[in-house]
Scaffold this motif. Structure first.
Motif, PDB file in Angstrom:
ATOM      1  N   VAL A  82       7.798  -0.946  -4.045  1.00 14.58           N
ATOM      2  CA  VAL A  82       6.424  -0.492  -4.260  1.00 14.58           C
ATOM      3  C   VAL A  82       5.621  -1.700  -4.729  1.00 14.58           C
ATOM      4  N   ILE A  83       4.545  -2.010  -4.025  1.00 18.22           N
ATOM      5  CA  ILE A  83       3.721  -3.173  -4.371  1.00 18.22           C
ATOM      6  C   ILE A  83       2.297  -2.714  -4.626  1.00 18.22           C
ATOM      7  N   ASN A  84       1.841  -2.918  -5.875  1.00 14.17           N
ATOM      8  CA  ASN A  84       0.503  -2.516  -6.305  1.00 14.17           C
ATOM      9  C   ASN A  84      -0.361  -3.771  -6.454  1.00 14.17           C
ATOM     10  N   SER A  85      -1.291  -3.942  -5.510  1.00 14.05           N
ATOM     11  CA  SER A  85      -2.155  -5.130  -5.527  1.00 14.05           C
ATOM     12  C   SER A  85      -3.388  -4.946  -6.401  1.00 14.05           C
ATOM     13  N   GLY A  86      -3.579  -3.753  -6.954  1.00 15.59           N
ATOM     14  CA  GLY A  86      -4.657  -3.528  -7.904  1.00 15.59           C
ATOM     15  C   GLY A  86      -6.051  -3.676  -7.323  1.00 15.59           C
ATOM     16  N   ASN A  87      -6.197  -3.580  -5.990  1.00 18.22           N
ATOM     17  CA  ASN A  87      -7.480  -3.805  -5.316  1.00 18.22           C
ATOM     18  C   ASN A  87      -8.023  -5.205  -5.569  1.00 18.22           C
ATOM     19  N   GLY A  88      -7.132  -6.117  -5.993  1.00 17.25           N
ATOM     20  CA  GLY A  88      -7.523  -7.504  -6.206  1.00 17.25           C
ATOM     21  C   GLY A  88      -7.303  -8.338  -4.963  1.00 17.25           C
ATOM     22  N   SER A  89      -7.057  -9.624  -5.165  1.00 18.38           N
ATOM     23  CA  SER A  89      -6.957 -10.568  -4.052  1.00 18.38           C
ATOM     24  C   SER A  89      -5.558 -10.651  -3.454  1.00 18.38           C
ATOM     25  N   ALA A  90      -4.606  -9.904  -4.001  1.00 13.39           N
ATOM     26  CA  ALA A  90      -3.214 -10.060  -3.587  1.00 13.39           C
ATOM     27  C   ALA A  90      -2.898  -9.461  -2.221  1.00 13.39           C
TER      28      ALA A  90
END
Length: 496
Positions: A206-214
């Motif tokens: 599970v990968i949570n990019s946090g709505n950031g640049s990732a």
């Protein structure tokens, strides 16, 4: 190579002296419209470019070492997904161009992409416009010089601040040129060199990019892994970059912000949860039970992994939580090197010691093979490789550490009546009768043998931060947490 154009920002033609109080110990961070705006970003960009370019010209004139002479007289710049980042970036670009320096605009990036590009393009330096995990009304600039070396208040940042504040810029008759180079291919290829994809085994992530640049970088890495035959199943969460941050500011250090990742790990029966902050220079891990793993234990895990690959190497760590990391380094015949926390300090100590790896409990991880810089992508790649090599779950890898050296996790306090130095002096006096071993490398560390604590002021926020740990004694740890928190309350320190 395509050309990028700056926005409609127009700088002043004359520059009166001003005060810029957004400069911190090792970066620039400010509140929008208060101590950071496009005018300030322009002045910082121009000062940064002027100082680096003058150093470069002096090195060429004096036929200095290849370390400087072989550089390209250009500066790279990127920005995160915040809506304020692009205008600030364009203002800084205008300042650098007006200083007569060429600029390479990397587009939307994470901080580590700027670190990579600075060295990859042999640039004079680099800038990432980001406020990382700070509230939406903040932003900032992270600066590096040649070879992705850090710039701190004691090593160039104060000079940049003084010139930006004075406005005494040199006038260059020729403007710099601007290029837009957004291809991430070379960066992705470099990051992939840290693992052996042939060793990977089936895992669900599970990968949570946090709505950031990732998100875009995660996509590129996953594509590479799948192309290499890695048997991975990926569940993405809050994956689309969105400067409105509809799911909250990406900061997994806040417990409430961990819930979505934890729930997704359990719902999908994943082997590992991964989450990032806004500019993904930090990587946070959750085990197969959805449990958040404190960064200090990840430092120990990665230190052990590196020492297994590279015996007798140096490992750098910060003084906030040390028992487990020092035990791992000793048990695996490494060289323990302690450093003040903060990326510029860690990087400098790593270069001086030649350390193969450095880690902070704040989830910053640094790698000799990544120009001694921190990366948020390399740690999770190393972790999935480690899970495959050992055949263990993440909880099995770290449970021994946690039981042997339990810790409080970092606890933050707002100060209402006294400043940080006063409180630190008072707590030292409180415990002086017990004659602990004292260190003032970073704030105050007092070691009582069976337990220790570190109390320090934040470098970027108006907070004081507390960490407590013990040697395998959880009741003692609980007692000391309660004792010190009650004492801090009496000093006017309110939990943040």
């Amino acid at each position: 190579m395509s050309t990028s154009a700056t926005n409609g920002y127009q700088p002043a033609t004359e520059f009166d002296p001003i005060v810029i109080d957004s400069f911190k110990a090792y970066d620039i961070r400010g509140e929008l419209g208060v101590n950071l705006d496009e005018h300030i970003a322009y002045r910082i960009g121009r000062a940064f470019a002027q100082i680096l370019f003058q150093r470069y010209q002096a090195a060429v004139a004096n036929q200095a070492s290849d370390d400087m002479v072989n550089l390209q007289p250009a500066i790279v710049i990127g920005s995160d997904i915040r809506h304020s980042s692009e205008p600030l970036k364009q203002a800084a670009i205008k300042g650098m161009i007006d200083a007569g320096v060429d600029v390479i605009d990397l587009g939307m990036t994470g901080t580590e992409e700027v670190y990579f590009a600075t060295s990859h393009y042999h640039a004079l330096g680099g800038i990432e416009v980001t406020a990382s995990h700070n509230p939406i009304n903040y932003n900032g600039l992270k600066l590096v010089k040649e070879h992705s070396k850090p710039i701190s208040a004691d090593d160039g940042l104060a000079e940049i601040q003084a010139l930006a504040e004075s406005g005494q810029f040199t006038k260059d008759n020729q403007s710099g040129k601007l290029q837009l180079l957004t291809d991430k291919g070379a960066y992705i290829e470099h990051v992939m060199t840290f693992i052996d994809t042939d060793k990977l085994k089936p895992l669900k992530l599970v990968i949570n990019s946090g709505n950031g640049s990732a998100g875009p970088v995660v996509d590129l890495l996953i594509d590479k892994l799948i192309q290499a035959g890695a048997p991975l199943e990926i569940v993405t969460l809050h994956h689309t970059p969105d400067g409105n941050f509809p799911n909250g500011i990406p900061n997994p250090m806040i417990e409430a912000n961990r819930i979505a990742t934890q729930q997704a790990v359990l719902a999908h029966k994943a082997d590992l949860g991964i989450a990032f902050d806004g500019d993904f220079d930090r990587c946070f891990l959750f085990d197969e039970n959805g449990e958040f793993i404190d960064g200090s234990y990840i430092v120990g895990m990665l230190a052990q992994a590196f020492l297994n690959k590279y015996p007798n190497e140096a490992i750098v760590y910060d003084p906030r939580v040390i028992y487990n990391t020092e035990a791992v380094i000793k048990n695996h015949n490494g060289k323990a090197v302690i450093s003040k926390s903060g990326h510029s300090f860690i990087k400098q100590v790593m270069r001086e010691s030649g350390a193969v790896y450095g880690g902070e409990m704040s989830a910053h991880h640094y790698f000799r093979g990544f120009f001694y810089c921190d990366s948020g992508m390399i740690p999770w790649l190393l972790t999935i490789e480690l899970l495959a090599i050992t055949g263990k779950t993440l909880s099995e890898l770290v449970t021994g550490y946690i039981h042997a050296y339990p810790s409080s996790g970092e606890r933050n306090f707002h100060l209402t009546t006294q400043d940080a130095p006063t409180i630190i002096r008072a707590i030292e006096e409180k415990f002086s009768v017990q004659k602990p071993t004292k260190s003032t490398l970073d704030g105050l560390s007092l070691n009582f043998g069976a337990w220790r604590f570190n109390l320090r002021a934040s470098n970027t926020e108006p907070l004081i931060r507390l960490n407590i740990e013990s040697r395998g004694d959880e009741p003692l740890l609980a007692t000391k947490i309660q004792e010190i928190q009650q004492w801090l309350a009496l000093q006017g320190a309110v939990p943040a």
